[in-house]
Design a protein around this motif. Structure first.
Motif, PDB file in Angstrom:
ATOM      1  N   THR A 620     -24.011   5.357  10.113  1.00 24.74           N
ATOM      2  CA  THR A 620     -22.556   5.172  10.128  1.00 24.74           C
ATOM      3  C   THR A 620     -22.170   4.221   9.004  1.00 24.74           C
ATOM      4  N   VAL A 621     -21.303   4.690   8.098  1.00 28.85           N
ATOM      5  CA  VAL A 621     -20.998   3.945   6.882  1.00 28.85           C
ATOM      6  C   VAL A 621     -19.492   3.699   6.776  1.00 28.85           C
ATOM      7  N   VAL A 622     -19.104   2.462   6.502  1.00 26.25           N
ATOM      8  CA  VAL A 622     -17.721   2.096   6.195  1.00 26.25           C
ATOM      9  C   VAL A 622     -17.722   1.450   4.811  1.00 26.25           C
ATOM     10  N   VAL A 623     -16.985   2.042   3.875  1.00 26.86           N
ATOM     11  CA  VAL A 623     -16.953   1.566   2.493  1.00 26.86           C
ATOM     12  C   VAL A 623     -15.566   1.020   2.176  1.00 26.86           C
ATOM     13  N   ILE A 624     -15.533  -0.202   1.650  1.00 23.52           N
ATOM     14  CA  ILE A 624     -14.292  -0.798   1.147  1.00 23.52           C
ATOM     15  C   ILE A 624     -14.418  -0.846  -0.365  1.00 23.52           C
ATOM     16  N   SER A 625     -13.530  -0.148  -1.071  1.00 23.03           N
ATOM     17  CA  SER A 625     -13.732  -0.031  -2.508  1.00 23.03           C
ATOM     18  C   SER A 625     -12.433   0.198  -3.255  1.00 23.03           C
ATOM     19  N   HIS A 626     -12.422  -0.282  -4.526  1.00 22.44           N
ATOM     20  CA  HIS A 626     -11.352   0.039  -5.469  1.00 22.44           C
ATOM     21  C   HIS A 626     -11.772   1.157  -6.404  1.00 22.44           C
ATOM     22  N   ASP A 627     -13.082   1.458  -6.429  1.00 25.88           N
ATOM     23  CA  ASP A 627     -13.610   2.548  -7.248  1.00 25.88           C
ATOM     24  C   ASP A 627     -13.921   3.726  -6.331  1.00 25.88           C
ATOM     25  N   PHE A 628     -13.462   4.906  -6.726  1.00 30.78           N
ATOM     26  CA  PHE A 628     -13.550   6.045  -5.813  1.00 30.78           C
ATOM     27  C   PHE A 628     -14.409   7.186  -6.350  1.00 30.78           C
ATOM     28  N   GLY A 629     -14.924   7.047  -7.564  1.00 32.19           N
ATOM     29  CA  GLY A 629     -15.687   8.139  -8.152  1.00 32.19           C
ATOM     30  C   GLY A 629     -16.906   8.503  -7.332  1.00 32.19           C
ATOM     31  N   GLY A 630     -17.020   9.762  -6.924  1.00 28.22           N
ATOM     32  CA  GLY A 630     -18.183  10.268  -6.208  1.00 28.22           C
ATOM     33  C   GLY A 630     -18.237   9.934  -4.740  1.00 28.22           C
ATOM     34  N   LEU A 631     -17.164   9.377  -4.153  1.00 28.69           N
ATOM     35  CA  LEU A 631     -17.185   8.980  -2.749  1.00 28.69           C
ATOM     36  C   LEU A 631     -16.720  10.087  -1.807  1.00 28.69           C
ATOM     37  N   GLU A 632     -16.367  11.265  -2.366  1.00 34.78           N
ATOM     38  CA  GLU A 632     -15.792  12.326  -1.522  1.00 34.78           C
ATOM     39  C   GLU A 632     -16.744  12.752  -0.406  1.00 34.78           C
ATOM     40  N   ASN A 633     -18.030  12.925  -0.731  1.00 35.38           N
ATOM     41  CA  ASN A 633     -18.987  13.395   0.271  1.00 35.38           C
ATOM     42  C   ASN A 633     -19.486  12.262   1.162  1.00 35.38           C
ATOM     43  N   LEU A 634     -19.570  11.054   0.614  1.00 33.72           N
ATOM     44  CA  LEU A 634     -20.031   9.929   1.418  1.00 33.72           C
ATOM     45  C   LEU A 634     -19.002   9.553   2.476  1.00 33.72           C
ATOM     46  N   CYS A 635     -17.727   9.613   2.130  1.00 39.29           N
ATOM     47  CA  CYS A 635     -16.662   9.169   3.033  1.00 39.29           C
ATOM     48  C   CYS A 635     -15.642  10.286   3.241  1.00 39.29           C
ATOM     49  N   PRO A 636     -15.900  11.197   4.194  1.00 41.77           N
ATOM     50  CA  PRO A 636     -14.922  12.263   4.463  1.00 41.77           C
ATOM     51  C   PRO A 636     -13.582  11.727   4.964  1.00 41.77           C
ATOM     52  N   ARG A 637     -13.587  10.550   5.603  1.00 41.03           N
ATOM     53  CA  ARG A 637     -12.344   9.968   6.120  1.00 41.03           C
ATOM     54  C   ARG A 637     -11.874   8.853   5.192  1.00 41.03           C
ATOM     55  N   THR A 638     -10.558   8.758   5.010  1.00 38.57           N
ATOM     56  CA  THR A 638      -9.964   7.739   4.145  1.00 38.57           C
ATOM     57  C   THR A 638      -8.841   7.030   4.889  1.00 38.57           C
ATOM     58  N   LEU A 639      -8.887   5.690   4.881  1.00 32.65           N
ATOM     59  CA  LEU A 639      -7.833   4.877   5.483  1.00 32.65           C
ATOM     60  C   LEU A 639      -7.228   3.987   4.394  1.00 32.65           C
ATOM     61  N   HIS A 640      -5.899   3.900   4.378  1.00 33.73           N
ATOM     62  CA  HIS A 640      -5.206   3.071   3.394  1.00 33.73           C
ATOM     63  C   HIS A 640      -4.598   1.862   4.096  1.00 33.73           C
ATOM     64  N   MET A 641      -4.765   0.682   3.483  1.00 35.23           N
ATOM     65  CA  MET A 641      -4.207  -0.542   4.044  1.00 35.23           C
ATOM     66  C   MET A 641      -3.157  -1.128   3.107  1.00 35.23           C
ATOM     67  N   ALA A 642      -2.103  -1.645   3.711  1.00 33.62           N
ATOM     68  CA  ALA A 642      -1.031  -2.301   2.952  1.00 33.62           C
ATOM     69  C   ALA A 642      -0.447  -3.402   3.824  1.00 33.62           C
ATOM     70  N   ASP A 643      -0.411  -4.611   3.306  1.00 31.83           N
ATOM     71  CA  ASP A 643       0.172  -5.758   4.021  1.00 31.83           C
ATOM     72  C   ASP A 643      -0.450  -5.964   5.395  1.00 31.83           C
ATOM     73  N   GLY A 644      -1.763  -5.763   5.486  1.00 32.27           N
ATOM     74  CA  GLY A 644      -2.469  -6.024   6.727  1.00 32.27           C
ATOM     75  C   GLY A 644      -2.356  -4.948   7.776  1.00 32.27           C
ATOM     76  N   MET A 645      -1.803  -3.786   7.427  1.00 34.85           N
ATOM     77  CA  MET A 645      -1.642  -2.697   8.389  1.00 34.85           C
ATOM     78  C   MET A 645      -2.149  -1.399   7.791  1.00 34.85           C
ATOM     79  N   LEU A 646      -2.537  -0.472   8.666  1.00 35.73           N
ATOM     80  CA  LEU A 646      -2.858   0.873   8.216  1.00 35.73           C
ATOM     81  C   LEU A 646      -1.571   1.573   7.831  1.00 35.73           C
TER      82      LEU A 646
END
Length: 657
Positions: A620-646
């Protein structure tokens, strides 16, 4: 270092039965005495002593002074290559001075002297009274009383001798214990230290020319750089690219004034590192060079008194308009990096070296920094050398120098550059089955709760992560991503809500969720690879089979097991961290900015490794990143955060990349 010593001294004084901890305060003072001049030790002693005095009184102050004496003596003797005889000689001199000061003080302060004598006499009389009640000990009791009265007649000699004995004893004990600690700490090479030779000539770092320059670090068997020949002209913007380990940071050190092993560096004058009109360096981790507690203070930190600096104008130029009074501790990573640039510009440098300054910054912050850096050569006539992994940043330069790692420098960027990419589009995946591994229910967190400085970092976070899931969390600097990572790892308990691992609070199961921090080097605590992996995983460092298995899991050669940590590249350090974490068989793995500072090949290799582990071992992997190249297969799910909220992810093509 002064603050660390002061904190130890305060704990030793305030906490009951913790006086023995005061010895730890000698370690930072010894390191200062070993690496720097005595004026640095003196300054640290004054600063730490004042802090300890204000909080813990005279006891705290004297503890800091004692630590400075023992640590300073050990560090100075070690630096000069001397041994125990030198310590004894120095201790006898210090003890004589200490004893003489006591005698003079007690001579002047007669009432204090009589009070001390009366107190000690009462104690001796009490002991004599006890002895007199023991059959056969009456004579000993009388003799003790008479002898002590005689000794008091010669009290100056008594206190003088006591001063010599106490100082010499403490010095020898401190030397015996601390020299062993120092021997281990001094084995850690300070290879990336900025240094510049003493040069009283007129400052003139550019134009700069390197002719067949090579550099080899102490005790190394191979050159870290060279031969390299290049030039930097006034007002020129030069990008330096290359793979991890190709010598980019070493080149930065040479440009900043470090002497090469061979070859020549030609400048019209002195380097002037940190001086007005000289050379300024902005490094990858801004928190290591932000010193002021207030933004405006940091901009002018270290400048000579009376220097006329328009702080507000500089802050506006780097995008920090109106933040002059802000506490630097409350700035995001991107804001800290821009503050470092403003502090560099306050010196009006002729040469500015930026070493991967955008690697820890979100895309908005990266664009803002590049806008500032790109305009420096025209607004300030500053020569800019920008070390980078990103293709678009290299394209913005007037010229690109590519280090191949084989000692050559070419004028064309190589294939090691990172291509910017947009946020991965969530893939169509089957609905998760079974109970979640990690579950966040109404999670919120506030720093400094109940104080005037309370700040909300997270609010209303609800999501679940199932076994074998891959989740990417992204957002701007300061949006709460790192706070969320610490909560998910159980290192921080949320102010409100619950973070559950297999249905129980994750804070009660620290270690079950592994976390890899942004700066891999700061997470490596041992000197060798095998020791680090064994310590992290919790097995014996002599278990070669498990160590080699852990290295093989992350794609590293087992021969690296005996390598020193400081001899590894950035990509290798990240893999060693992963090797130790994965050897613990964690329920989930959290990676905070795992691609920062890695070249394209290293990024691809790391992502491929994680994809394989997620697929084969249901990791089970959770990645926090500003670089997204090649992460499509590693992280099928994407969550966006802004001002401390989803929040919904930006939909514009240029919104995030």
């Amino acid at each position: 270092m002064a603050a660390l010593c002061a904190a130890i001294a305060i704990i030793a004084v305030v906490v009951p039965f913790a006086a023995g901890l005061s010895f730890l305060g000698t370690v930072p003072m010894a390191l200062l005495a070993y690496r720097y001049r005595l004026r640095v030790l003196f300054t640290a002693t004054v600063a730490g002593g004042l802090i300890a005095f204000l909080i813990a009184g005279m006891g705290g102050f004297m503890t800091v002074v004692n630590c400075a004496y023992i640590g300073g003596l050990t560090g100075t003797v070690k630096r000069r290559g001397r041994g125990t005889p030198t310590v004894i000689a120095a201790a006898l001199v210090a003890g004589a001075i200490f004893g003489a000061v006591i005698v003079v003080a007690l001579t002047i302060l007669s009432r204090l002297r009589m009070l001390i004598f009366d107190t000690v006499t009462a104690n001796v009389d009490g002991v004599a009274a006890v002895l007199s009640r023991i059959p056969g000990m009456e004579g000993a009791a009388d003799r003790l009383t008479r002898d002590f009265a005689t000794v008091l007649d010669y009290w100056p000699l008594l206190f003088f001798a006591a001063g010599i004995f106490s100082i010499t004893s403490v010095s020898l004990v401190g030397w015996w214990a601390l020299s062993r600690v120092m021997s281990r700490l001094l084995g850690v090479p300070d290879v990336h230290k900025l240094e510049t030779p003493d040069d009283s000539s007129e400052i003139g770092p550019v134009p700069l020319t390197l002719h067949d320059v090579r550099f080899r670090y102490p005790s190394a068997t191979d050159d870290a750089l060279g031969p390299v020949s290049l030039s930097v002209q006034p007002g020129e913007h030069v990008a330096v690219t290359g793979a991890n380990g190709s010598g980019k940071t070493t080149l930065m050190l040479l440009l900043a004034g470090r002497e090469p092993t061979s070859g020549t560096v030609e400048r019209p004058g002195a380097v002037g590192l940190g001086k007005q009109g000289g050379t300024a360096v902005v490094m990858q981790h801004p928190e290591s060079q932000v010193l002021g507690t207030r933004v405006a203070d940091d901009v002018v930190w270290g400048l000579p008194p009376g220097a006329a600096i328009d702080v507000e104008a500089l802050l506006a130029e780097v995008g920090l308009d109106g933040l002059a009074e802000r506490d630097t501790g409350g700035l995001s990573g991107g804001e800290l990096q821009r503050l470092s640039v403003a502090a560099a510009l306050a010196r009006d440098p002729a040469l500015l070296i930026a070493d991967e300054v955008t690697s820890m910054v979100d895309q908005d912050g990266r664009d803002a920094l590049m806008s500032v850096l790109s305009g420096l050569t025209t607004r300030h006539r500053t020569a800019l050398v920008h070390i980078t992994h990103y293709n678009d940043e290299a394209d913005a330069a007037d010229r690109t120098v590519h280090l191949s790692g084989s000692g050559t420098a070419t004028a064309k960027a190589g294939p090691d550059l990172v291509e910017t990419a947009e946020v991965p589009v969530p893939a169509d995946a089957a609905p998760p089955r079974g109970a979640p591994v990690l579950e966040l229910v109404g999670v919120g967190h506030e720093y400094g709760s109940g104080t005037p400085w309370a700040k909300t970092a997270l609010s209303g976070i609800d999501f679940a992560v199932h076994e074998g899931d891959g989740v990417l969390i992204h957002g701007l600097n300061g949006s709460g991503k790192s706070t969320l990572a610490w909560i998910m790892a159980g290192l921080t308990v949320p102010t409100v809500g619950r973070c559950l691992l297999d249905g129980a609070p994750v804070s009660d199961q620290v270690g079950a969720v592994a976390i890899s921090f942004q700066a891999a080097r700061l997470q490596l605590m041992r000197s060798r690879v095998d020791h680090e992996i064994a310590s992290t995983a919790g097995f014996s460092r002599h278990n070669r089979a498990r160590i080699e298995e852990a290295l093989g899991t992350v794609g590293l050669d087992p021969a690296l097991a005996t390598r020193r940590i400081d001899q590894l590249s950035g990509g290798q350090m990240r893999r060693v961290v992963l090797a130790g974490l994965l050897a613990r068989s964690p329920r989930a793995l959290i990676l905070d900015e795992p691609l920062a500072g890695l070249d394209a090949e290293s990024q691809e290799g790391l992502v491929g490794l994680l994809e394989d582990l997620r697929r084969r071992k249901r990791l089970t992997v959770v990645v926090i990143s500003h670089d997204f190249g090649g992460l499509e297969n590693l992280c099928p799910r994407t969550l966006h955060m802004a001002d401390g909220m989803l929040a919904p992810a930006p939909t514009s093509a240029g919104g995030m990349s």
